[in-house]
Design a protein around this motif. Structure first.
Motif, short mmCIF file in Angstrom:
data_model
loop_
_atom_site.label_atom_id
_atom_site.label_comp_id
_atom_site.label_asym_id
_atom_site.label_seq_id
_atom_site.Cartn_x
_atom_site.Cartn_y
_atom_site.Cartn_z
N GLU A 226 48.26 19.77 25.73
CA GLU A 226 46.86 20.20 25.65
C GLU A 226 46.25 20.51 27.01
OE1 GLU A 226 45.13 21.18 22.99
OE2 GLU A 226 47.01 20.84 21.90
N GLU A 227 46.61 19.74 28.03
CA GLU A 227 46.10 20.02 29.38
C GLU A 227 46.59 21.37 29.88
OE1 GLU A 227 46.39 17.02 32.43
OE2 GLU A 227 45.99 15.43 30.95
N SER B 223 44.82 24.18 28.08
CA SER B 223 43.49 24.37 28.67
C SER B 223 43.58 25.12 30.00
CB SER B 223 42.83 23.00 28.86
OG SER B 223 41.58 23.14 29.44
N THR C 241 44.49 28.79 29.34
CA THR C 241 43.35 29.50 28.76
C THR C 241 42.30 29.80 29.84
OG1 THR C 241 43.75 28.44 26.63
CG2 THR C 241 41.57 29.42 26.97
N GLU C 242 42.01 28.81 30.66
CA GLU C 242 41.05 29.02 31.75
C GLU C 242 41.55 30.11 32.70
OE1 GLU C 242 39.20 26.77 35.66
OE2 GLU C 242 40.08 25.54 34.08
N THR D 203 38.94 32.66 22.20
CA THR D 203 37.78 32.01 22.82
C THR D 203 36.46 32.27 22.09
OG1 THR D 203 37.27 33.90 24.26
CG2 THR D 203 38.85 32.24 25.10
#
Length: 194
Positions: A122-123, A126, A129-130, A179
């Protein structure tokens, strides 16, 4: 039909062992961005994303933990080449948005998007995605209508009246779906209108 047959599994094993699990090859792909090697208006920047997409398909079939690790490592390496403003390009800044630059950026985004489909960290999801959002934000700030002081996407290439640059549409729509950011949907509409 070779799917599910021993010969097919041999092919996949060969591809994994001699191409997809090799850290030196992944590092070489990422170094195209670290060193901005497309000074000759080439398309070296397309290879990482194309390989990532294909490798994710292979991983979806084989579930090889060594391949998964290689893909996580190269995703982290690609994130590390992002400039402070989010830019990832195999082109030097003084030549960006010319020739095949947007085409190559499209493949970075697509490679990351396909990676998200197999990533269970999950990290890392993230962070990827960022990174994608920052990359696309950088593009949206600079590509658009002349009236807004931006470079039209159809002028961000030397080929086919902007068709190759306009193919950025796919990862833009995929990132909007991921998003829900209306800025990306508006940019997709802009590309279609061109």
């Amino acid at each position: 039909d070779i799917y599910g047959q021993p010969r097919f599994l041999e092919f996949l094993k060969f591809i994994e062992d001699f191409q997809l699990i090799r850290p030196d090859l992944w590092a070489r792909f990422v170094n195209q961005f670290r060193e901005n090697t497309d000074t000759d208006f080439g398309w070296r920047g397309e290879y990482w994303g194309k390989m990532m997409r294909g490798a994710c398909f292979v991983y979806s079939y084989t579930k090889n933990p060594m391949l998964y690790k290689a893909l996580c490592d190269t995703a982290k390496d690609m994130i590390s080449v992002a400039e402070p403003d989010g830019r990832i390009s195999s082109y030097p800044k003084d030549a960006e948005f010319e020739a095949w630059d947007v085409w190559c950026r499209k493949y970075v985004l697509l490679g990351m998007q396909y990676f998200l489909e197999i990533c269970i960290d999950e990290e890392l999801v993230s962070a990827v995605t960022e990174c994608m959002c920052r990359q696309l934000d950088y593009i949206v700030e600079r590509i658009g209508s002349r009236a807004e002081g931006k470079k039209p996407i159809t002028s961000a290439t030397r080929n086919w009246r902007g068709l190759n640059s306009s193919s950025l549409l796919e990862p833009v729509v995929r990132l909007y779906n991921l998003t829900g950011n209306s800025k990306y949907l508006n940019f997709a509409h802009y590309i279609v209108d061109c």
